[in-house]
Motif scaffolding. Sequence first.
Motif, short mmCIF file in Angstrom:
data_model
loop_
_atom_site.label_atom_id
_atom_site.label_comp_id
_atom_site.label_asym_id
_atom_site.label_seq_id
_atom_site.Cartn_x
_atom_site.Cartn_y
_atom_site.Cartn_z
N GLY A 14 0.78 -1.09 0.00
CA GLY A 14 0.00 -0.12 -0.05
C GLY A 14 1.04 1.35 0.06
N LEU A 15 0.34 2.39 0.18
CA LEU A 15 0.99 3.50 0.15
C LEU A 15 0.80 4.41 1.30
CD1 LEU A 15 -0.09 4.16 -3.43
CD2 LEU A 15 2.13 3.61 -2.96
N LEU A 16 2.18 4.99 1.65
CA LEU A 16 2.01 5.87 3.02
C LEU A 16 2.97 6.94 2.90
CD1 LEU A 16 0.64 5.08 5.83
CD2 LEU A 16 3.09 4.36 6.69
N SER A 17 2.33 7.97 3.64
CA SER A 17 3.04 9.32 3.71
C SER A 17 2.69 9.81 5.07
CB SER A 17 2.84 10.29 2.65
OG SER A 17 2.81 10.00 1.50
N VAL A 18 4.10 10.36 5.71
CA VAL A 18 3.95 10.87 7.10
C VAL A 18 4.33 12.46 6.82
CG1 VAL A 18 4.77 10.76 9.24
CG2 VAL A 18 4.42 8.94 8.15
N GLU A 19 3.66 13.31 7.46
CA GLU A 19 4.01 14.70 7.56
C GLU A 19 4.14 15.29 9.02
OE1 GLU A 19 1.50 17.43 5.66
OE2 GLU A 19 3.06 18.65 5.12
N LEU A 20 5.46 15.62 9.46
CA LEU A 20 5.69 15.77 10.84
C LEU A 20 5.57 17.54 11.06
CD1 LEU A 20 8.49 13.49 11.77
CD2 LEU A 20 6.00 13.18 12.28
N VAL B 43 13.83 -3.70 -13.66
CA VAL B 43 12.68 -3.64 -13.65
C VAL B 43 12.36 -2.26 -12.63
CG1 VAL B 43 10.63 -4.59 -12.62
CG2 VAL B 43 12.23 -6.10 -13.75
N ILE B 44 11.25 -1.44 -12.86
CA ILE B 44 10.49 -0.72 -12.14
C ILE B 44 9.20 -1.03 -11.91
CG2 ILE B 44 9.78 1.73 -11.77
CD1 ILE B 44 11.92 2.62 -13.65
N TRP B 45 8.97 -1.11 -10.42
CA TRP B 45 7.78 -2.03 -10.20
C TRP B 45 6.82 -0.93 -9.27
CZ3 TRP B 45 7.18 -7.70 -8.78
CH2 TRP B 45 5.82 -7.98 -8.48
N LEU B 46 5.77 -0.46 -9.83
CA LEU B 46 4.76 0.37 -9.26
C LEU B 46 3.64 -0.36 -8.54
CD1 LEU B 46 4.63 3.29 -11.74
CD2 LEU B 46 5.93 3.29 -9.81
N GLU B 47 3.25 0.33 -7.40
CA GLU B 47 2.06 -0.45 -6.78
C GLU B 47 1.04 0.71 -7.17
OE1 GLU B 47 2.35 -1.90 -3.05
OE2 GLU B 47 0.19 -2.46 -2.78
N THR B 48 -0.23 0.53 -7.50
CA THR B 48 -1.23 1.63 -7.76
C THR B 48 -2.61 0.94 -6.83
OG1 THR B 48 -1.88 0.55 -9.63
CG2 THR B 48 -0.24 2.48 -9.87
N ASN B 49 -3.83 1.16 -7.45
CA ASN B 49 -4.85 0.51 -6.63
C ASN B 49 -5.03 -0.85 -6.80
OD1 ASN B 49 -5.75 3.09 -5.75
ND2 ASN B 49 -7.81 2.99 -6.56
N ASP B 50 -4.56 -1.37 -5.80
CA ASP B 50 -4.59 -2.86 -5.61
C ASP B 50 -4.53 -3.36 -4.12
OD1 ASP B 50 -2.10 -2.31 -4.75
OD2 ASP B 50 -1.43 -4.30 -5.31
N SER B 51 -4.37 -4.60 -3.54
CA SER B 51 -4.48 -5.06 -2.48
C SER B 51 -3.12 -5.41 -2.06
CB SER B 51 -5.47 -6.00 -2.39
OG SER B 51 -5.18 -7.28 -2.83
N GLU B 110 1.36 -2.97 -10.59
CA GLU B 110 0.54 -3.79 -9.68
C GLU B 110 -0.64 -2.97 -9.31
OE1 GLU B 110 2.23 -5.20 -6.43
OE2 GLU B 110 0.56 -6.26 -5.61
N GLY B 111 -1.81 -3.18 -10.11
CA GLY B 111 -3.08 -2.38 -9.65
C GLY B 111 -3.58 -1.42 -10.67
N ALA B 112 -4.70 -1.11 -10.34
CA ALA B 112 -5.62 -0.38 -11.48
C ALA B 112 -5.06 1.06 -11.44
CB ALA B 112 -7.05 -0.53 -11.44
N VAL B 113 -5.27 1.96 -12.23
CA VAL B 113 -5.24 3.36 -12.31
C VAL B 113 -6.40 4.38 -12.16
CG1 VAL B 113 -4.09 5.30 -13.47
CG2 VAL B 113 -3.13 3.48 -13.50
#
Lengths: 88, 318
Positions: A14-20, B43-51, B110-113
Amino acid sequence: MQKILFSPVTRLSGLLSVELSVDQGTITEADVSATMFRGFEYIMRNHHVTDAVYLTQRICGICSMAHGAVASYLLDQLYDNDINENAQ
Amino acid sequence: MEKVDFIKLCQDSAKANNHELSAKLLPSARQYLLEHGLGKLPVIWLETNDSGDNNIAFMNTTYPYLNQVFRDMIDLLYSNTFMAAQGTDALQLLEDTMNHYQGKFTLVVEGAVPAKDGGLYNVIARTKKGPLTALDAVVRLGEAAQYVVAIGTCASFGGASSAAPNVTGSVGISQVLKRQVINVSGCPVNPDWFVGTLAHLLMYGPPEVDELNRPKLFYGATVHRHCQRRSYFDNKEYAKQLGDIECMFSQGCSGPRTGSDCPYRQWINHVSWPVKVNTPCIGCTNRDFPDGSAPFFSPLPQKTTSHKQQPDMGKERP
Ligand code: SF4
């Protein structure tokens, strides 16, 4: 007051950002944002209730088992199923 | 190993019970690189809308194991999940990699946009200049890449992330790129399908694909065609409830309209697959998954979406 933006936080799913916000060496505010939205709450609507077993697994690819299992326990309660321990 | 032999190897595993494909994949890739003086695949691996399920499934790879894939097959230069760098360091790495390997790297998404509202439903990173959305990143990197691989059904066709009502306007990555995308669908992907595709790219370039741009190697036959319960289906013996040993067409099985080699390749180190554990195939490699498979437990003719195409009832069964 100083602001520190730390993004992306890696080694997680998943994706995470932190702002302090830092004031004289003390962190006064820490905003954590998970910058991904899919809207599972909306997806689940208008589905047959038994679809929950498979659909909720797609919420997370790491703990998918837990989502699926809880959904099926819930269905057992809804349908008044009496399932022996082995079958659970 | 030459290309024809590799393709034969992939398809022969339909008959073999010792999963020769996986066992032979790494030595042949290693040998090929050595003989042809080639390096690993950047390889560049991007994670987008996925689980995150596809990187977990990828870690499940056996023969070659994950460390062998990293050591001998691919150079993973950016990945939100695997990399040690983070923050601005990670973003710098992404920028440098893109410039240095312009036209030479493989982009794995990996994931939808999410395409709605300027792509704000998926932000890969927040920067001082504003959010870097998945939409921006996929478009920019997609144009600079040599190959683009969509891993999983979300990246391939939108998948669960684009299920109705799709409030984020999520689409498969081929919808936002004007170039060839190799779709390796599945929810999640089987590690063999993905690692096999990488091996093909590494050695022979893009694999032959079907009408959905998926490698024919893995998606060429339906689940139904090789299913172990097929004789029950042919004799019209259907399961009355989940747990019965007969064919699960009656329990909503999507096997007849789903292309994949699950029945013989199987999962988790080739040990099992859904039908073997009494749960119907839910058609996770399909373009219309999950909406086209719902309600999951209703037989095919009663699914919400009326399937215009006649399901393949396996007439061409060998
Ligand atoms: S309908 Fe499903 S369970 Fe029945 S034979 Fe086909 S794939 Fe197997």
